[in-house]
Motif scaffolding. Structure first.
Motif, mmCIF file in Angstrom:
data_model
loop_
_atom_site.group_PDB
_atom_site.id
_atom_site.type_symbol
_atom_site.label_atom_id
_atom_site.label_comp_id
_atom_site.label_asym_id
_atom_site.label_seq_id
_atom_site.Cartn_x
_atom_site.Cartn_y
_atom_site.Cartn_z
ATOM 1 N N TYR A 89 15.903 5.987 0.662
ATOM 2 C CA TYR A 89 15.477 6.138 -0.726
ATOM 3 C C TYR A 89 14.955 4.842 -1.333
ATOM 4 O O TYR A 89 14.248 4.871 -2.337
ATOM 5 N N GLY A 90 15.265 3.710 -0.716
ATOM 6 C CA GLY A 90 14.728 2.444 -1.187
ATOM 7 C C GLY A 90 13.432 2.055 -0.486
ATOM 8 O O GLY A 90 12.770 1.106 -0.881
ATOM 9 N N PHE A 91 13.080 2.809 0.539
ATOM 10 C CA PHE A 91 11.906 2.493 1.347
ATOM 11 C C PHE A 91 10.636 2.442 0.511
ATOM 12 O O PHE A 91 9.852 1.511 0.610
ATOM 13 N N GLU A 92 10.437 3.427 -0.323
ATOM 14 C CA GLU A 92 9.221 3.514 -1.132
ATOM 15 C C GLU A 92 9.110 2.332 -2.089
ATOM 16 O O GLU A 92 8.020 1.812 -2.325
ATOM 17 N N ASP A 93 10.238 1.878 -2.621
ATOM 18 C CA ASP A 93 10.224 0.739 -3.533
ATOM 19 C C ASP A 93 9.936 -0.560 -2.786
ATOM 20 O O ASP A 93 9.328 -1.477 -3.327
ATOM 21 N N GLU A 94 10.397 -0.637 -1.540
ATOM 22 C CA GLU A 94 10.207 -1.846 -0.744
ATOM 23 C C GLU A 94 8.755 -2.001 -0.300
ATOM 24 O O GLU A 94 8.243 -3.108 -0.203
ATOM 25 N N VAL A 95 8.106 -0.899 -0.026
ATOM 26 C CA VAL A 95 6.719 -0.927 0.437
ATOM 27 C C VAL A 95 5.823 -1.010 -0.791
ATOM 28 O O VAL A 95 5.792 -0.115 -1.607
ATOM 29 N N GLN A 96 5.084 -2.081 -0.897
ATOM 30 C CA GLN A 96 4.278 -2.320 -2.093
ATOM 31 C C GLN A 96 2.808 -1.961 -1.891
ATOM 32 O O GLN A 96 1.936 -2.538 -2.525
ATOM 33 N N ILE A 97 2.540 -1.020 -1.006
ATOM 34 C CA ILE A 97 1.163 -0.605 -0.743
ATOM 35 C C ILE A 97 1.023 0.889 -1.000
ATOM 36 O O ILE A 97 2.006 1.592 -1.097
ATOM 37 N N GLY A 98 -0.183 1.369 -1.104
ATOM 38 C CA GLY A 98 -0.426 2.775 -1.414
ATOM 39 C C GLY A 98 -0.361 3.704 -0.225
ATOM 40 O O GLY A 98 -0.086 4.890 -0.364
ATOM 41 N N GLU A 99 -0.624 3.166 0.995
ATOM 42 C CA GLU A 99 -0.590 3.974 2.206
ATOM 43 C C GLU A 99 0.153 3.221 3.299
ATOM 44 O O GLU A 99 0.107 2.003 3.362
ATOM 45 N N ILE A 100 0.805 3.988 4.159
ATOM 46 C CA ILE A 100 1.509 3.389 5.281
ATOM 47 C C ILE A 100 1.409 4.339 6.468
ATOM 48 O O ILE A 100 1.608 5.545 6.324
ATOM 49 N N PRO A 101 1.070 3.812 7.651
ATOM 50 C CA PRO A 101 1.018 4.680 8.833
ATOM 51 C C PRO A 101 2.427 5.049 9.293
ATOM 52 O O PRO A 101 3.378 4.287 9.100
ATOM 53 N N THR A 102 2.556 6.206 9.914
ATOM 54 C CA THR A 102 3.859 6.645 10.412
ATOM 55 C C THR A 102 4.429 5.636 11.403
ATOM 56 O O THR A 102 5.645 5.464 11.470
ATOM 57 N N GLU A 103 3.558 4.969 12.150
ATOM 58 C CA GLU A 103 4.020 3.980 13.126
ATOM 59 C C GLU A 103 4.784 2.844 12.436
ATOM 60 O O GLU A 103 5.774 2.354 12.951
ATOM 61 N N GLU A 104 4.304 2.428 11.258
ATOM 62 C CA GLU A 104 4.976 1.353 10.522
ATOM 63 C C GLU A 104 6.329 1.826 9.988
ATOM 64 O O GLU A 104 7.299 1.075 9.985
ATOM 65 N N ILE A 105 6.394 3.064 9.539
ATOM 66 C CA ILE A 105 7.678 3.619 9.083
ATOM 67 C C ILE A 105 8.661 3.602 10.242
ATOM 68 O O ILE A 105 9.816 3.188 10.096
#
Length: 162
Positions: A89-105
Motif C-alpha cells: 500500500y505504500g508502493f504507489e507513494d514511493e514511486v514518484q512516476i506516472g508509469e512503471i513496468p511490471t518488471e520494475e514492480i
C-alpha cells in the motif's frame, strides 16, 4: 463504507487519525449491522500510477494484486503480514512516476522480500522470473548462498512469456 464481514453499507466512524505516512487518514469504523470493527484508509488520489504490462497493455496500479503475490510467496512463512501490507500500500507513494513496468514492480518486490525470508524470496522469484527448470531454482539458491551474485543479476526471464 461497505462492511468486509457482512457487506452492509451502514457503518459509523469510531476513530480518525492521520496515517503513518502523513498522506492518508486512518479511520476505525463499526458496522451498524453486525457490530464488527474494521479499518479504512483515505488518501488523496492525484494521478493513478499506471502499470505497463509485458504485452504493452496499461492498467491502473492495484496494491491488492501486489499484496496477493507477496502473501502467496510468504504463505506459511514467518513474514510479518503488516510489513507486506505496508509495502504494497505504500508502493504507489514511493514511486514518484506516472508509469512503471511490471518488471520494475517485480524487482522492487524481490528486493523487499529478500532480507525478510529466503523461501518467500525464491517463491516470488520463481513466478516473477518464470523458472522453467530445476536448474533455474538451483542457480537462484546458489546465488543466495553466495551472497546474492546470481540473485541480483539477470532479472528478466530466460524465455519470452506466451
Amino acid at each position: 463504507m461497505k462492511c468486509p464481514y457482512c457487506s452492509s453499507l451502514d457503518s459509523r466512524v469510531v476513530n480518525s487519525r492521520p496515517g503513518g505516512d502523513g498522506a492518508s487518514i486512518r479511520r476505525r469504523r463499526e458496522c451498524l449491522n453486525c457490530a464488527r470493527r474494521f479499518t479504512t484508509y483515505e488518501r488523496a488520489q492525484l494521478e493513478p500510477l499506471m502499470v505497463v504490462k509485458r504485452s504493452g497493455e496499461r492498467e491502473a496500479f492495484n496494491p491488492d494484486k501486489l499484496l496477493r503475490g507477496l502473501a502467496l510467496a510468504s504463505e506459511k512463512r514467518p513474514v510479518d503480514a503488516a510489513a507486506l501490507r505496508a509495502f504494497a500500500y505504500g508502493f504507489e507513494d514511493e514511486v514518484q512516476i506516472g508509469e512503471i513496468p511490471t518488471e520494475e514492480i517485480g524487482r522492487r518486490a524481490m528486493t523487499f522480500l529478500r532480507p525478510l525470508d529466503d523461501v518467500a524470496y525464491i517463491r516470488f522469484a520463481s513466478v516473477y522470473r518464470e523458472f522453467d527448470s530445476l536448474e533455474r531454482f538451483i542457480e537462484e539458491i546458489q546465488g543466495l548462498k553466495e551472497g546474492g551474485a546470481q540473485a541480483d543479476k539477470g532479472t528478466e526471464p530466460d524465455h519470452e512469456a506466451p
